[in-house]
Scaffold this motif. Structure first.
Motif, mmCIF file in Angstrom:
data_model
loop_
_atom_site.group_PDB
_atom_site.id
_atom_site.type_symbol
_atom_site.label_atom_id
_atom_site.label_comp_id
_atom_site.label_asym_id
_atom_site.label_seq_id
_atom_site.Cartn_x
_atom_site.Cartn_y
_atom_site.Cartn_z
ATOM 1 N N HIS A 196 0.821 -1.210 0.000
ATOM 2 C CA HIS A 196 0.000 0.000 0.000
ATOM 3 C C HIS A 196 0.859 1.267 0.000
ATOM 4 O O HIS A 196 0.546 2.246 -0.683
ATOM 5 C CB HIS A 196 -0.951 0.000 1.210
ATOM 6 C CG HIS A 196 -1.671 1.286 1.378
ATOM 7 N ND1 HIS A 196 -1.331 2.206 2.338
ATOM 8 C CD2 HIS A 196 -2.674 1.845 0.661
ATOM 9 C CE1 HIS A 196 -2.115 3.271 2.213
ATOM 10 N NE2 HIS A 196 -2.937 3.067 1.216
ATOM 11 N N LEU B 112 0.657 4.141 -2.794
ATOM 12 C CA LEU B 112 0.388 5.519 -2.399
ATOM 13 C C LEU B 112 1.422 6.470 -3.005
ATOM 14 O O LEU B 112 1.069 7.492 -3.595
ATOM 15 C CB LEU B 112 0.398 5.609 -0.861
ATOM 16 C CG LEU B 112 0.369 7.013 -0.282
ATOM 17 C CD1 LEU B 112 -0.959 7.693 -0.609
ATOM 18 C CD2 LEU B 112 0.562 6.965 1.238
ATOM 19 N N THR C 175 -3.725 1.872 7.733
ATOM 20 C CA THR C 175 -3.575 2.308 6.342
ATOM 21 C C THR C 175 -3.864 3.805 6.239
ATOM 22 O O THR C 175 -3.118 4.556 5.605
ATOM 23 C CB THR C 175 -4.539 1.506 5.425
ATOM 24 O OG1 THR C 175 -4.239 0.130 5.606
ATOM 25 C CG2 THR C 175 -4.388 1.877 3.977
ATOM 26 N N GLN C 176 -4.933 4.242 6.890
ATOM 27 C CA GLN C 176 -5.298 5.668 6.850
ATOM 28 C C GLN C 176 -4.218 6.535 7.513
ATOM 29 O O GLN C 176 -3.814 7.564 6.968
ATOM 30 C CB GLN C 176 -6.659 5.846 7.555
ATOM 31 C CG GLN C 176 -7.211 7.262 7.463
ATOM 32 C CD GLN C 176 -7.479 7.694 6.023
ATOM 33 O OE1 GLN C 176 -8.152 6.982 5.278
ATOM 34 N NE2 GLN C 176 -6.928 8.829 5.598
ATOM 35 N N GLN D 241 -1.227 6.756 5.297
ATOM 36 C CA GLN D 241 -1.488 7.612 4.140
ATOM 37 C C GLN D 241 -1.318 9.086 4.517
ATOM 38 O O GLN D 241 -0.639 9.845 3.823
ATOM 39 C CB GLN D 241 -2.912 7.333 3.665
ATOM 40 C CG GLN D 241 -3.243 7.981 2.362
ATOM 41 C CD GLN D 241 -4.485 7.316 1.764
ATOM 42 O OE1 GLN D 241 -4.628 6.091 1.805
ATOM 43 N NE2 GLN D 241 -5.365 8.119 1.229
ATOM 44 N N LYS E 55 1.837 11.433 3.045
ATOM 45 C CA LYS E 55 1.495 12.636 2.259
ATOM 46 C C LYS E 55 2.099 13.881 2.902
ATOM 47 O O LYS E 55 2.704 14.717 2.237
ATOM 48 C CB LYS E 55 -0.026 12.798 2.176
ATOM 49 C CG LYS E 55 -0.662 11.939 1.105
ATOM 50 C CD LYS E 55 -2.131 12.307 0.996
ATOM 51 C CE LYS E 55 -2.797 11.443 -0.055
ATOM 52 N NZ LYS E 55 -4.247 11.533 -0.010
#
Ligand code: TMP
Length: 209
Positions: free
Chosen positions: A22, A26, A191-192, A195, A199
């Motif tokens: 993931h 991303l 995962t959130q 992320q 970012k």
């Protein structure tokens, strides 16, 4: 943007492998070229050293030197060129693992690890290290369900308690570089979190030039 070096750490069974794919997707979706790699390993010579390290019994001095021999080849052939061309390098483990496993787990003196680190890495350090942290019982349970165990995975609980404590000490010594994930949380939450973290860190890195 100059390259970005992301490393993933944690005791065996902490769950880092379920998030690697993931993280790559991303970074690619944000328009970056990504090199995924691992330690020990990442080049033919380093993978040959990995096979030996995970299988053969040896003195801890030899083990530590071979970890850094594999790392030297990996840095010169893969990591440094990729970073120089502006790519994101995601490495499943790096030098924090040596401090945790050889230093913490095997009681190899940290000062000697540092000498090798300075020699092999010079100025190279990860921009961000994600530590997947989980109570030892959970990690052990995951490991016992997994495929055949390697030489490190067969170590006992006391060894892994020392490895985990050494990782925590690394975080305390350099909190700005680390982000600790509570790996016992639901996968979707992690995962959130990852992320948002990646970012933000990539945007900061780009702003710094
Ligand atoms: P992996 O199972 O996460 O691929 O890692 C291989 C094993 O190697 C793992 O048990 C941790 C160990 N290791 C060290 O002991 N020292 C190191 O410097 C590295 C990179 C890994």
């Amino acid at each position: 943007m100059k390259g970005f070096f992301l490393t993933l750490e944690g005791v065996d069974g902490a769950g880092k492998s379920s998030h690697i794919g993931h993280l790559r997707e991303l970074c690619e979706s944000l328009g970056h070229e990504v090199v995924m790699t691992r330690e020990p390993g990442g080049t033919p010579i380093s993978e040959a050293l990995r096979a030996m390290l995970l299988k053969e019994s040896m003195h801890m001095e030899t083990e530590t030197l071979l970890m850094f021999a594999a790392r030297q080849e990996h840095i010169l052939s893969v990591i440094a060129p990729a970073l120089a061309s502006g790519k994101i390098v995601i490495s499943d483990r790096f030098t924090d693992a040596t401090y945790a496993y050889q230093g913490g787990g095997r009681h190899f003196p940290a000062e000697r690890i540092q000498i090798l680190e300075n020699w092999v890495q010079q100025q190279l350090q990860p921009d961000l290290t994600i530590l997947f942290d989980v109570p030892l019982e959970v990690a052990r349970e995951r490991l016992e369900k997994s495929r055949e165990q390697d030489r490190f995975e067969r170590e006992g609980s006391a060894f892994f308690e020392r490895v985990r404590a050494a990782y925590h000490a690394r975080v305390s010594a350099d909190p700005g570089r680390f982000y600790t994930v509570d790996s016992s949380r639901p996968k979707a939450d992690i995962t959130q979190q990852l992320q948002d973290l990646v970012k933000t860190r990539l945007a900061q890195h780009a702003a710094q030039g």
